[in-house]
Design an enzyme around this catalytic site. Structure first.
Site, PDB file in Angstrom:
ATOM      1  N   SER A 301       0.846  -1.201   0.000  1.00  0.00           N
ATOM      2  CA  SER A 301       0.000   0.000   0.000  1.00  0.00           C
ATOM      3  C   SER A 301       0.870   1.235   0.000  1.00  0.00           C
ATOM      4  CB  SER A 301      -0.896   0.026   1.236  1.00  0.00           C
ATOM      5  OG  SER A 301      -0.160   0.434   2.387  1.00  0.00           O
ATOM      6  N   ASP A 302       0.341   2.340  -0.509  1.00  0.00           N
ATOM      7  CA  ASP A 302       0.976   3.612  -0.199  1.00  0.00           C
ATOM      8  C   ASP A 302       0.820   3.804   1.308  1.00  0.00           C
ATOM      9  OD1 ASP A 302       2.205   6.063  -0.363  1.00  0.00           O
ATOM     10  OD2 ASP A 302       1.084   6.698  -2.122  1.00  0.00           O
ATOM     11  N   CYS A 303       1.651   4.651   1.872  1.00  0.00           N
ATOM     12  CA  CYS A 303       1.783   4.653   3.332  1.00  0.00           C
ATOM     13  C   CYS A 303       0.612   5.368   3.992  1.00  0.00           C
ATOM     14  CB  CYS A 303       3.125   5.246   3.709  1.00  0.00           C
ATOM     15  SG  CYS A 303       4.466   4.261   2.996  1.00  0.00           S
TER      16      CYS A 303
END
Length: 781
Positions: A301-303
């Site tokens: 995932s993006d953070c």
């Protein structure tokens, strides 16, 4: 999907800011020789076994508590099994960069890494072999840091979202607006990053990847914070046609064609479903349709994007449910920003939102990537493990960083003043004016680590022995104040030539910050007008992302305009290489230069490419009133480009407009040859019809001027075959010819595939419609 439409062929359907956080977890390799018996006796340490079997063996040896402890980017490892902690969040967009997984020392060894130009600039060179060379240096330096336990083996790069809206704060991280250009760029980049052209790796799955690259952000991500919409909760409504035609092709190259190790799902939702919980994107398209399962391959995932699924998209009722649905729908690792949202991994399992089998699959995918990168192998068996500090910022890397900057710099205006022959000493005084004239770290752009040096334009002037006077300038102010104008005018009045280094920087555009205006700041335009009214040669070097340069292009007192982007550690000398003629310009704009009023004609939230109500069209394919078009670029010499004998056609004409001066246009090829679609396909052995070759186009490029120069050839196509509306033109091929000497004629073959000639229907099918196709070759003066 259908396989045929009439007599045409269907070719197929088709991050978050790297703050200087330090988690304290870096790459310590497991010890398969002297580690605990539960490790040394595990199949993961058997280098003769397949990567899939090795990864499965170590994950299946974990209990559920241990599995849950390794689902985040800060993976705790398993001491019982001899598995060390691991940080999955390392960055290397244009050099090894600050991130939780990268640990720079304060000084000495491992205190810096080569800082190349931002991708938007070196992409403008249209030189894919150079892109691969840059990526090879980056992966070598990344390995050096990994071997010193100062970085991970996986890196969150590259950013390949198409840069369609000039206001987007992260556009400089990308290769530009055209998906075909991005596909060529990312193919070469991944070969260099992952080492898949190296003898240490082969596509059968044995051997080692040099590093694990992560193509981001999947998908439809190009908005940060605009008019009340924020990326963390933005829902992008995208038609199937636009998704297949524009937003997904770069990721298809990553996944289907290059088998990249990792892909990052983005913050935004698409058509109501958050990307990291989107089974259509992650399972149906990525793993199913594109077959991105060769090495299992994992999605990160993006953070904080998993938490955003709950907190900003309101798609689930809890963080635990968000993690559960994301894991179940294909996302394997949840990246988190320390001290912000909590991603409830334990709650996702114990609350019944995800099964242990799904968790096991996610971990096997991640650790198979580490197996392929040699994480569990003896150092002696992996040639990449010998890379050390002596291979960081080598003389070769330094020269390449400077070359990458100068190759991408693009000449937009020249009245004959450039190249300027600066005299040394008192015979020529140079005024260096503007916010960028003494720019150092700002030249690096975003996602940067400490550079070994940042050489400013002033540094370059000093190295050339120039007599110069420096005055700074405004940034984004609307009104020019005397504290800027007085000093600048004083310097200019004493000078023989004026160099203005201006534009915008990361105080105006950046991650989490979009722009509302794309005009030059009024204060800078006013100052440039005052400076240029002195009647002295006045050359503007435009830094940062693209701005509407109409006032500068139309000001007869402005002698030249050079776009220099974010040029990296040697940006000042690279600019002077162009200004002095030590290097002749051959860059081309990787984006359209839009008129300033464009921002009032379409909201950033309109994701459509085609013109329609409230949308004049996006990119060069659909917008026909640019200030300067995509792929525009001038030279210091007179090139004559034409189709050679044996091309699909050997005659050409001119089309004027789009800001091109007399004699500048596009050589157009009529449909002189006839080709059977079925015959082209029957002779093709590739598994994917869109990659089947079309006969290459031979061109000749004659340098009729007096200056040796590179030449970047670009070939477009257009057609009225198939349903309306029709793109104005589409990039079909490109290449860069190096060092074409005065009087010399160089030759090249522009390779094309059937896919670049095909179009997308409303269902996303890629269709090569029967009909007449024109080829358009740039013919500059």
């Amino acid at each position: 999907m259908k396989s045929l439409i009439g007599t045409a062929v269907v070719l197929g359907f088709l991050r978050q800011g790297a703050a200087q956080l330090q988690s304290g977890i870096y790459t310590h390799y497991p010890d398969c020789v002297n580690g605990p018996e539960l490790l040394t006796s595990n199949l993961v340490c058997d280098t003769s076994a397949s990567p899939a079997a090795r990864a499965a063996a170590i994950i299946n040896a974990m209990n559920i508590t241990e599995k849950l402890a390794n689902l985040l980017d800060v993976a705790n490892g398993t001491a019982r099994l001899g598995l060390p902690p691991y940080e999955w969040w390392s960055e290397a967009l244009h050099g090894v960069a600050g991130s939780p997984g990268v640990n720079f020392t304060a000084e000495g060894e491992y205190s810096y890494a080569t800082s190349f130009p931002m991708p938007i600039l070196f992409s403008a060179a249209f030189d894919d072999p150079m892109v691969q060379d840059i990526a090879t240096v980056i992966s070598t330096e990344a390995r050096a840091y990994s071997n010193a336990a100062r970085a991970g083996l996986d890196f969150f790069t590259p950013n390949i979202n198409p840069f369609k809206d000039p206001r987007w704060g992260r556009g400089s991280e990308t290769p530009g607006e055209d998906p075909t250009r991005i596909q060529g760029y990312v193919k070469s980049l991944l070969i260099g990053l992952e080492g898949t052209d190296d003898g240490a790796f082969n596509t059968s799955g044995s051997g080692n990847k040099k590093m694990i690259a992560t193509c981001k952000h999947f998908a439809g991500y190009d908005l940060e914070d605009w008019d009340g919409y924020i990326r963390y909760g933005y829902d992008a409504f995208i038609t199937t046609q636009d998704l297949a035609e524009y937003y997904l092709p770069p990721f298809q190259t990553c996944a289907r064609d290059q088998n990249v190790g990792s892909i990052m799902c983005s913050y935004n939702a698409i058509n109501g479903v958050p990307s990291c919980a989107n089974s259509y994107l992650q399972e149906t398209i990525l793993r199913g349709h594109w077959g991105w399962t060769t090495d299992n391959n994992y999605i990160t995932s993006d953070c904080n994007a998993i938490s955003d699924t709950f907190a900003n998209h309101n798609y689930t009722t809890s963080s635990a449910a968000a993690e559960g649905i994301s894991l179940s729908n294909g996302c394997d690792n949840a990246c988190i920003v320390a001290n912000t949202f909590v991603t409830d991994v334990n709650g996702s399992y114990y609350g019944g939102y995800v099964t242990e089998a799904v968790i096991t699959t996610a971990l096997i995918r991640q650790y198979e990537a580490l197996v392929i990168a040699g994480y569990f192998d003896p150092a002696a068996s992996n040639p990449y493990r010998s890379i050390g500090w002596d291979q960081v910022n080598t003389p070769y890397a330094q020269a390449l960083a400077r070359t990458a900057a100068s190759e991408g710099m693009t000449l937009l205006k020249n009245d004959g003043t450039l190249p300027y022959k600066f005299a040394n000493g008192t015979d020529c005084t140079v005024a260096l004016i503007g916010m960028w004239a003494n720019g150092t770290s700002q030249m690096q752009g975003g996602y940067s680590g400490p550079a070994p040096y940042t050489h400013s334009p002033i540094y370059a002037a000093q190295q050339l022995g120039l007599d110069y006077i420096y005055a700074t300038g405004p940034t984004n102010e609307s009104t020019l104040t005397s504290n800027y104008s007085d000093a600048a005018m004083s310097a200019a009045e004493k000078a023989d030539v004026i160099l203005y280094f201006g534009g915008i920087d990361l105080t105006v555009e950046s991650e989490a910050m979009d722009r509302y205006q794309i005009a030059w700041p009024e204060s800078q335009l006013e100052l440039i007008s005052e400076l240029s009214s002195l009647g002295k040669p006045t050359i503007v070097i435009q830094m940062g992302s693209m701005l509407d340069a109409t006032p500068l292009l139309s000001n007869s007192n402005v002698s030249g305009l050079l776009w220099a982007g974010y040029p990296g550690q040697d940006g000042g000398p690279a600019a002077f290489d162009i200004l002095t003629g030590a290097v002749a310009p051959a860059g081309r704009l990787p984006v359209t230069m839009y008129p300033a009023e464009y921002v009032n004609e379409v909201p950033m939230t309109n994701m459509s490419l085609r013109p329609g109500p409230g949308n004049p069209g996006r990119t060069y394919k659909w917008f026909d009133e640019p200030v300067l078009p995509f792929a525009y670029g001038m030279h210091y010499t007179d090139f004559q480009a034409s189709f050679s004998h044996g091309s699909p056609s050997s005659n050409y004409g001119y089309r004027h407009g789009n800001g091109w001066g007399h004699g500048n246009g596009w050589g157009s090829v009529g449909a002189q040859g006839k080709y059977s679609i079925q015959s082209l396909l029957s002779g093709c052995t590739t598994a994917h019809p869109d990659l089947c070759p079309f006969p290459s186009v031979a061109i000749s490029v004659h340098n009729a001027g007096a200056v040796t120069s590179d030449y970047s050839a670009v070939l477009f196509s257009n057609t009225t075959a198939g349903p309306a509306p029709f793109p104005l033109k589409s990039l079909a091929s490109y290449t860069r010819l190096h060092n074409v000497a005065a009087g010399q004629t160089a030759y090249a073959s522009l390779n094309m595939t059937l896919g670049v000639l095909a179009r997308r229907d409303e269902d996303g099918n890629q269709v090569l419609y029967p009909g007449e196709y024109n080829l358009l070759l740039d013919v500059p003066t």
